[in-house]
Enzyme design. Structure first.
Site, PDB file in Angstrom:
ATOM      1  N   HIS A  76      34.266   0.403 -20.146  1.00 36.76           N
ATOM      2  CA  HIS A  76      33.421   1.050 -19.761  1.00 36.76           C
ATOM      3  C   HIS A  76      33.607   2.095 -19.881  1.00 36.76           C
ATOM      4  O   HIS A  76      33.438   3.017 -19.018  1.00 36.76           O
ATOM      5  CB  HIS A  76      32.628   0.623 -17.932  1.00 36.76           C
ATOM      6  CG  HIS A  76      32.534  -1.348 -18.625  1.00 36.76           C
ATOM      7  ND1 HIS A  76      31.668  -1.738 -18.022  1.00 36.76           N
ATOM      8  CD2 HIS A  76      32.996  -2.308 -17.991  1.00 36.76           C
ATOM      9  CE1 HIS A  76      31.395  -2.736 -18.103  1.00 36.76           C
ATOM     10  NE2 HIS A  76      32.433  -3.593 -17.756  1.00 36.76           N
TER      11      HIS A  76
ATOM     12  N   CYS B 228      32.318  -3.821 -23.744  1.00 35.56           N
ATOM     13  CA  CYS B 228      32.860  -5.207 -22.291  1.00 35.56           C
ATOM     14  C   CYS B 228      31.526  -6.414 -23.389  1.00 35.56           C
ATOM     15  O   CYS B 228      32.048  -7.211 -24.215  1.00 35.56           O
ATOM     16  CB  CYS B 228      32.958  -4.713 -21.509  1.00 35.56           C
ATOM     17  SG  CYS B 228      33.689  -6.179 -19.741  1.00 35.56           S
TER      18      CYS B 228
ATOM     19  N   GLU C 187      30.788   4.251 -19.618  1.00 32.10           N
ATOM     20  CA  GLU C 187      29.710   4.807 -18.880  1.00 32.10           C
ATOM     21  C   GLU C 187      29.633   4.705 -17.732  1.00 32.10           C
ATOM     22  O   GLU C 187      28.837   4.974 -17.016  1.00 32.10           O
ATOM     23  CB  GLU C 187      28.373   3.700 -19.405  1.00 32.10           C
ATOM     24  CG  GLU C 187      28.408   2.483 -19.081  1.00 32.10           C
ATOM     25  CD  GLU C 187      29.578   1.263 -19.403  1.00 32.10           C
ATOM     26  OE1 GLU C 187      29.184  -0.038 -18.978  1.00 32.10           O
ATOM     27  OE2 GLU C 187      29.819   1.598 -20.410  1.00 32.10           O
TER      28      GLU C 187
END
Length: 234
Positions: free
Chosen positions: A212, A92, A214
């Protein structure tokens, strides 16, 4: 007698979702790596950066990450790290920071110039337009047909460098990197959405994703980065 290799992967910890990346890497490497002893550390100084076999630049706010790097004298070391050809993954905002050019950039924003791509900030709109989609990444990650990808004010890759005709052809304000690094590897488009938007690219030892990984509960993308970028580079 088996010799264990100590490997350090850093996550830039100036702003954004760095803790989440570290937790995902720890989860991804709990088993199956008996030949390696991994350490995942937060990076805020040049001394910490120099220890790393690879680096992740997390999501957050791309202008803020750039300005904090300048204020803490980390921008120069990061640009030199890019030149080292060690693996770097930008997610990102990290994708924006890792790029060569960015549309609708802000004055004072700096780019690391690690990938020969142009990106567009906030390509999907504001926070309210954030979304999650299960995407098929099996073309580059074996058996990963349904990865939960999360897009939050995400950028997209609008062009590879050879496709860019020049800033005069683009209405939005364009920021160019000041790094003289030249990534000579070909840009590989790893994934495009159904509407054609490019959201994952690779160029040699550099990886960029609009989304994302994560922020999901799935470690497979982080495991692939360890296997494909970190371990292969040792």
């Amino acid at each position: 007698m088996t010799i264990t290799r100590n490997v350090t992967v850093g996550v830039l910890a100036l702003q954004g979702a760095f803790i989440e990346h570290i937790k995902h890497f720890e989860g991804a490497t709990k088993s199956g790596y008996s030949d390696y002893e991994f350490s995942f550390i937060e990076i805020r100084t040049e001394e910490q950066l120099e220890k790393c076999h690879g680096l992740v630049i997390p999501g957050g706010e791309s202008t803020a990450i750039s300005l904090i790097a300048q204020r803490t004298n980390l921008l120069g070391p990061l640009m030199r790290y890019v030149k080292s050809e060690k693996p770097i993954w930008g997610t990102c905002a990290g994708l924006i920071f890792l790029s060569t050019q960015v549309e609708n950039g802000k004055p004072g924003q700096q780019l690391l110039g690690g990938m020969n791509i142009q990106v567009k900030r906030n390509a999907f709109g504001r926070q309210l337009q954030s979304f999650q989609s299960d995407l098929d990444f099996s073309s580059f990650i074996p058996l990963v047909y349904d990865f939960p990808t999360i897009f939050i004010r995400a950028p997209v890759i609008t062009s590879v460098l050879s496709d860019i005709n020049g800033p005069e052809d683009v209405n939005d304000f364009i920021i160019h990197t000041k790094n003289d690094y030249e990534n000579k590897a070909p840009v590989q488009i790893l994934h495009q959405l159904d509407n054609g938007l490019i959201v994952a690219v690779r160029q040699g030892s550099k990886l960029g994703t609009s989304f994302h990984p994560e922020l999901s509960d799935d470690y497979r993308f982080h495991k692939w980065f360890i296997d494909e970028f970190i371990v292969k580079a040792l």
